[in-house]
Motif scaffolding. Structure first.
Motif, PDB file in Angstrom:
ATOM      1  N   LYS A  26      -9.808   1.528  -3.819  1.00 52.14           N
ATOM      2  CA  LYS A  26     -11.078   2.547  -3.620  1.00 52.14           C
ATOM      3  C   LYS A  26     -12.100   1.321  -2.907  1.00 52.14           C
ATOM      4  O   LYS A  26     -13.346   1.721  -2.164  1.00 52.14           O
ATOM      5  CB  LYS A  26     -12.112   2.579  -4.808  1.00 52.14           C
ATOM      6  N   GLY A  27     -11.463   0.087  -2.459  1.00 49.91           N
ATOM      7  CA  GLY A  27     -12.694  -0.473  -1.363  1.00 49.91           C
ATOM      8  C   GLY A  27     -13.125  -1.618  -2.757  1.00 49.91           C
ATOM      9  O   GLY A  27     -14.599  -2.266  -2.616  1.00 49.91           O
ATOM     10  N   ASP A  28     -13.343  -1.658  -4.420  1.00 48.84           N
ATOM     11  CA  ASP A  28     -13.759  -2.530  -4.986  1.00 48.84           C
ATOM     12  C   ASP A  28     -13.457  -3.301  -5.554  1.00 48.84           C
ATOM     13  O   ASP A  28     -13.862  -4.050  -5.885  1.00 48.84           O
ATOM     14  CB  ASP A  28     -13.725  -1.382  -6.236  1.00 48.84           C
ATOM     15  N   ARG A  29     -12.051  -3.613  -4.944  1.00 49.15           N
ATOM     16  CA  ARG A  29     -11.644  -4.853  -4.778  1.00 49.15           C
ATOM     17  C   ARG A  29     -10.514  -5.326  -3.180  1.00 49.15           C
ATOM     18  O   ARG A  29      -9.747  -4.970  -3.099  1.00 49.15           O
ATOM     19  CB  ARG A  29     -10.982  -4.994  -6.245  1.00 49.15           C
ATOM     20  N   LYS A  30     -10.801  -7.117  -3.055  1.00 50.17           N
ATOM     21  CA  LYS A  30     -10.105  -7.214  -2.205  1.00 50.17           C
ATOM     22  C   LYS A  30      -8.738  -7.109  -2.405  1.00 50.17           C
ATOM     23  O   LYS A  30      -8.042  -8.027  -3.457  1.00 50.17           O
ATOM     24  CB  LYS A  30     -11.048  -8.361  -1.942  1.00 50.17           C
ATOM     25  N   GLY A  31      -8.443  -6.816  -0.982  1.00 51.64           N
ATOM     26  CA  GLY A  31      -6.706  -7.362  -1.123  1.00 51.64           C
ATOM     27  C   GLY A  31      -5.981  -7.821  -0.269  1.00 51.64           C
ATOM     28  O   GLY A  31      -7.273  -9.394  -0.234  1.00 51.64           O
ATOM     29  N   ASN A  32      -5.419  -8.725  -0.315  1.00 50.35           N
ATOM     30  CA  ASN A  32      -4.920  -9.691   0.318  1.00 50.35           C
ATOM     31  C   ASN A  32      -4.014  -9.484   1.722  1.00 50.35           C
ATOM     32  O   ASN A  32      -2.700  -9.015   2.017  1.00 50.35           O
ATOM     33  CB  ASN A  32      -4.443 -10.693  -0.398  1.00 50.35           C
ATOM     34  N   ILE A  33      -4.433 -10.614   2.676  1.00 45.09           N
ATOM     35  CA  ILE A  33      -2.504 -10.400   4.006  1.00 45.09           C
ATOM     36  C   ILE A  33      -1.206 -10.374   2.837  1.00 45.09           C
ATOM     37  O   ILE A  33      -0.404 -10.150   3.845  1.00 45.09           O
ATOM     38  CB  ILE A  33      -3.052 -12.350   4.777  1.00 45.09           C
ATOM     39  N   GLU A  34      -1.240 -11.009   2.208  1.00 43.60           N
ATOM     40  CA  GLU A  34       0.477 -11.289   1.761  1.00 43.60           C
ATOM     41  C   GLU A  34       0.946  -9.748   1.274  1.00 43.60           C
ATOM     42  O   GLU A  34       2.091  -9.807   1.001  1.00 43.60           O
ATOM     43  CB  GLU A  34       0.517 -11.750  -0.036  1.00 43.60           C
ATOM     44  N   MET A  35       0.429  -9.239   1.591  1.00 39.01           N
ATOM     45  CA  MET A  35       0.280  -7.659   0.635  1.00 39.01           C
ATOM     46  C   MET A  35       0.876  -6.670   1.843  1.00 39.01           C
ATOM     47  O   MET A  35       2.199  -5.744   1.047  1.00 39.01           O
ATOM     48  CB  MET A  35      -0.778  -6.779   0.491  1.00 39.01           C
ATOM     49  N   ILE A  36       0.989  -7.204   3.183  1.00 42.53           N
ATOM     50  CA  ILE A  36       1.460  -6.234   4.276  1.00 42.53           C
ATOM     51  C   ILE A  36       2.762  -6.397   4.331  1.00 42.53           C
ATOM     52  O   ILE A  36       3.670  -4.815   4.211  1.00 42.53           O
ATOM     53  CB  ILE A  36       0.574  -7.534   5.402  1.00 42.53           C
ATOM     54  N   PRO A  37       3.294  -7.773   3.389  1.00 42.61           N
ATOM     55  CA  PRO A  37       4.661  -7.267   3.847  1.00 42.61           C
ATOM     56  C   PRO A  37       5.607  -5.826   3.066  1.00 42.61           C
ATOM     57  O   PRO A  37       6.457  -4.834   3.621  1.00 42.61           O
ATOM     58  CB  PRO A  37       5.317  -8.401   3.922  1.00 42.61           C
ATOM     59  N   THR A  38       5.042  -6.143   1.752  1.00 44.56           N
ATOM     60  CA  THR A  38       5.682  -5.031   0.525  1.00 44.56           C
ATOM     61  C   THR A  38       5.075  -3.330   1.684  1.00 44.56           C
ATOM     62  O   THR A  38       5.876  -2.657   1.250  1.00 44.56           O
ATOM     63  CB  THR A  38       5.052  -5.245  -0.120  1.00 44.56           C
ATOM     64  N   VAL A  39       4.071  -3.632   1.786  1.00 45.42           N
ATOM     65  CA  VAL A  39       3.153  -2.224   1.924  1.00 45.42           C
ATOM     66  C   VAL A  39       3.580  -2.160   3.662  1.00 45.42           C
ATOM     67  O   VAL A  39       4.612  -0.484   3.501  1.00 45.42           O
ATOM     68  CB  VAL A  39       1.475  -2.661   2.470  1.00 45.42           C
ATOM     69  N   ALA A  40       4.220  -2.341   4.193  1.00 45.74           N
ATOM     70  CA  ALA A  40       5.046  -1.954   5.439  1.00 45.74           C
ATOM     71  C   ALA A  40       6.375  -1.364   4.867  1.00 45.74           C
ATOM     72  O   ALA A  40       6.379  -0.549   5.666  1.00 45.74           O
ATOM     73  CB  ALA A  40       5.058  -2.842   6.895  1.00 45.74           C
ATOM     74  N   ASN A  41       7.366  -2.511   4.052  1.00 46.17           N
ATOM     75  CA  ASN A  41       8.806  -1.899   3.763  1.00 46.17           C
ATOM     76  C   ASN A  41       8.458  -0.521   2.466  1.00 46.17           C
ATOM     77  O   ASN A  41       9.243   0.112   2.943  1.00 46.17           O
ATOM     78  CB  ASN A  41       9.187  -3.068   3.430  1.00 46.17           C
ATOM     79  N   LEU A  42       6.979  -0.821   1.906  1.00 43.54           N
ATOM     80  CA  LEU A  42       7.214   0.758   1.006  1.00 43.54           C
ATOM     81  C   LEU A  42       7.269   2.082   1.261  1.00 43.54           C
ATOM     82  O   LEU A  42       7.660   2.935   1.225  1.00 43.54           O
ATOM     83  CB  LEU A  42       6.396   0.561  -0.161  1.00 43.54           C
ATOM     84  N   PHE A  43       6.109   1.697   3.009  1.00 46.18           N
ATOM     85  CA  PHE A  43       5.959   3.319   3.598  1.00 46.18           C
ATOM     86  C   PHE A  43       6.868   3.268   5.399  1.00 46.18           C
ATOM     87  O   PHE A  43       6.656   4.151   5.630  1.00 46.18           O
ATOM     88  CB  PHE A  43       4.648   3.144   3.086  1.00 46.18           C
ATOM     89  N   ASN A  44       7.534   1.915   4.824  1.00 43.19           N
ATOM     90  CA  ASN A  44       8.050   2.519   6.620  1.00 43.19           C
ATOM     91  C   ASN A  44       7.441   2.464   7.755  1.00 43.19           C
ATOM     92  O   ASN A  44       7.726   3.266   8.722  1.00 43.19           O
ATOM     93  CB  ASN A  44       9.396   3.216   6.506  1.00 43.19           C
ATOM     94  N   LEU A  45       6.382   1.527   7.431  1.00 45.13           N
ATOM     95  CA  LEU A  45       5.779   1.179   8.566  1.00 45.13           C
ATOM     96  C   LEU A  45       6.086   0.398   9.322  1.00 45.13           C
ATOM     97  O   LEU A  45       6.829  -1.094   8.989  1.00 45.13           O
ATOM     98  CB  LEU A  45       4.059   0.999   8.180  1.00 45.13           C
TER      99      LEU A  45
END
Length: 100
Positions: free
Chosen positions: A43-62
């Motif tokens: 929702k943009g109410d809390r800050k994510g972090n750069i370290e999430m990117i590898p997992t996000v890419a892997n989860l969604f095949n990005l």
């Protein structure tokens, strides 16, 4: 600071999670977050972090590299664009990296 890069990352997670009909709890578990935290990031109410990117890419095949470059470049600009010599400093940093 607006953290547009973080909001963008949260929107990407939400978009792909919903498109794949995946529950919030499953993605949160993969990111080692609780559901409430992930919901706030989406929702943009809390800050994510750069370290999430590898997992996000892997989860969604990005494309990991493309996603990291996109988000990281937004983060660099947001955090430094107020400096009058930011472009020059970025060019100098690139030159230094070439010679490393």
């Amino acid at each position: 600071m607006s953290d547009k890069w973080s909001k963008k990352l949260g929107a990407i997670i939400k978009e792909y999670r919903e498109a794949n009909n995946l529950p919030l709890r499953k993605i949160a578990a993969n990111l080692d977050l609780d559901q409430s935290t992930l919901s706030k990031i989406e929702k943009g109410d809390r800050k994510g972090n750069i370290e999430m990117i590898p997992t996000v890419a892997n989860l969604f095949n990005l494309d990991y590299e493309g996603l990291q470059v996109d988000i990281l470049s937004d983060k660099l600009i947001e955090e430094n664009e107020e400096y009058p010599l930011f472009k020059e400093a970025l060019e100098e940093a690139l030159n230094k990296l070439k010679h490393k």
